[in-house]
Design a protein around this motif. Structure first.
Motif, PDB file in Angstrom:
ATOM      1  N   VAL A  18       0.832  -1.201   0.000  1.00 42.49           N
ATOM      2  CA  VAL A  18       0.000   0.000   0.000  1.00 42.49           C
ATOM      3  C   VAL A  18       0.867   1.252   0.000  1.00 42.49           C
ATOM      4  O   VAL A  18       1.789   1.384   0.813  1.00 42.49           O
ATOM      5  N   GLU A  19       0.568   2.151  -0.916  1.00 43.10           N
ATOM      6  CA  GLU A  19       1.212   3.463  -0.950  1.00 43.10           C
ATOM      7  C   GLU A  19       0.142   4.527  -0.755  1.00 43.10           C
ATOM      8  O   GLU A  19      -0.811   4.595  -1.532  1.00 43.10           O
ATOM      9  N   ALA A  20       0.265   5.321   0.287  1.00 45.84           N
ATOM     10  CA  ALA A  20      -0.690   6.402   0.549  1.00 45.84           C
ATOM     11  C   ALA A  20      -0.111   7.711   0.034  1.00 45.84           C
ATOM     12  O   ALA A  20       1.042   8.048   0.334  1.00 45.84           O
ATOM     13  N   ILE A  21      -0.891   8.421  -0.753  1.00 53.09           N
ATOM     14  CA  ILE A  21      -0.461   9.711  -1.300  1.00 53.09           C
ATOM     15  C   ILE A  21      -1.431  10.783  -0.815  1.00 53.09           C
ATOM     16  O   ILE A  21      -2.633  10.722  -1.091  1.00 53.09           O
ATOM     17  N   ALA A  22      -0.920  11.745  -0.065  1.00 53.40           N
ATOM     18  CA  ALA A  22      -1.745  12.861   0.433  1.00 53.40           C
ATOM     19  C   ALA A  22      -1.884  13.902  -0.670  1.00 53.40           C
ATOM     20  O   ALA A  22      -0.883  14.454  -1.143  1.00 53.40           O
ATOM     21  N   VAL A  23      -3.127  14.146  -1.094  1.00 56.24           N
ATOM     22  CA  VAL A  23      -3.371  15.092  -2.185  1.00 56.24           C
ATOM     23  C   VAL A  23      -4.009  16.385  -1.689  1.00 56.24           C
ATOM     24  O   VAL A  23      -4.261  17.294  -2.474  1.00 56.24           O
TER      25      VAL A  23
END
Length: 286
Positions: A181-186
């Motif tokens: 899992v890769e979480a990207i804060a947008v």
């Protein structure tokens, strides 16, 4: 009929649709039951959080890189969708070059995807996975919907688009079954300053006849912090809260709301529950 107040606490850019839906429903009831002398409630806006999209080009580059190998993209909210698309500025499928499934938690996010043409493509439409039951429009419901979509999650790559400091529950479930899992804060959430003049009118309203529509646990905690700072912890003891998720309801209880009501997610459910509350208030003695 007694005077009532609805407090809409969504961010400014998202509150208008809910406010308009409330006004339309209220006007419809007033027109269909003129004998009741329906008095329209005062609707106040208190955007407890402001959504600030990321503008760092490195974030857009990270999205493009992640999508080259992703097996699933998860958007935690309509905010995540709008901010991601703003960062990319391109057709979604051209980024991934193939129809990667997208997971969303509810109807508002589904409609946000539709507005960008996602899931409605003529050729190879993007699969959109969403809980079918409105009572399960949350991370837990999405996990139930997607967990059997692949024979195995081991080695599957999942990109989660969210705000800074987003909830980790779904990512934890995916990792527990072997997904990468890769979480990207947008986007970021900026709390409403305690010195903002928007507080004054709301905090001077009669709490005995006020319904706060709360759609974020983080926003509820900020409300509690501001009231504590102002030494007004008892302010909410006679107010009502309407919450579309049990986590939000729990936060509302914790900061001192006297009455906490729960409903399904989505604007339609919020409007229906608010109208039910208004009708009940109208029957109370003045």
């Amino acid at each position: 009929m007694k005077s009532t107040t609805l407090v809409v606490t969504r961010p400014s850019g998202q509150a208008s649709a809910l406010t308009e839906a409330l006004q339309t429903a209220i006007a419809s009831i007033a027109a269909s039951h003129p004998e009741q002398g329906w008095q329209a409630p005062q609707i106040l806006a208190l955007p407890l959080l402001t959504i600030v999209p990321k503008s760092d080009p490195n974030v857009a580059a990270a999205i493009r890189t992640a999508m080259q190998t992703a097996d699933l993209a998860v958007f935690v909210s309509p905010n995540a969708i709008e901010c991601t698309m703003r960062l990319l500025g391109d057709d979604w499928q051209s980024i991934a070059q193939r129809p990667i499934p997208i997971g969303v938690v509810g109807q508002s996010s589904y409609h946000a995807l539709e507005r960008h043409g996602i899931g409605r493509e003529v050729n190879l439409p993007t699969p959109i996975w969403m809980p079918g039951n409105p009572a399960q429009w949350d991370s837990e419901g999405l996990w139930k919907e997607i967990q059997n979509r692949f024979p195995s999650w081991a080695g599957r790559r999942v990109v989660v688009f969210r705000g800074d400091g987003g909830r980790e529950w779904l990512a934890d479930q995916l990792q527990s079954v072997g997904a990468q899992v890769e979480a990207i804060a947008v986007y970021s959430r900026i709390p409403l300053s305690e010195s903002s003049p928007q507080w004054e009118k709301v905090l001077n309203a009669d709490t005995d006849s006020a319904l706060w529509i709360l759609t974020s646990s983080e926003a509820v905690r900020h409300l509690g912090a501001v009231l504590k700072q102002q030494c007004r912890q008892d302010y909410l003891a006679s107010a009502s809260a309407l919450c579309p998720h049990h986590n939000i309801a729990r936060s509302a209880h914790e900061i001192g709301f006297g009455v906490v009501l729960e409903c399904h997610s989505g604007d339609a459910a919020l409007v229906s529950a608010a109208i039910t509350w208004l009708e009940a208030e109208s029957k109370k003695p003045h």
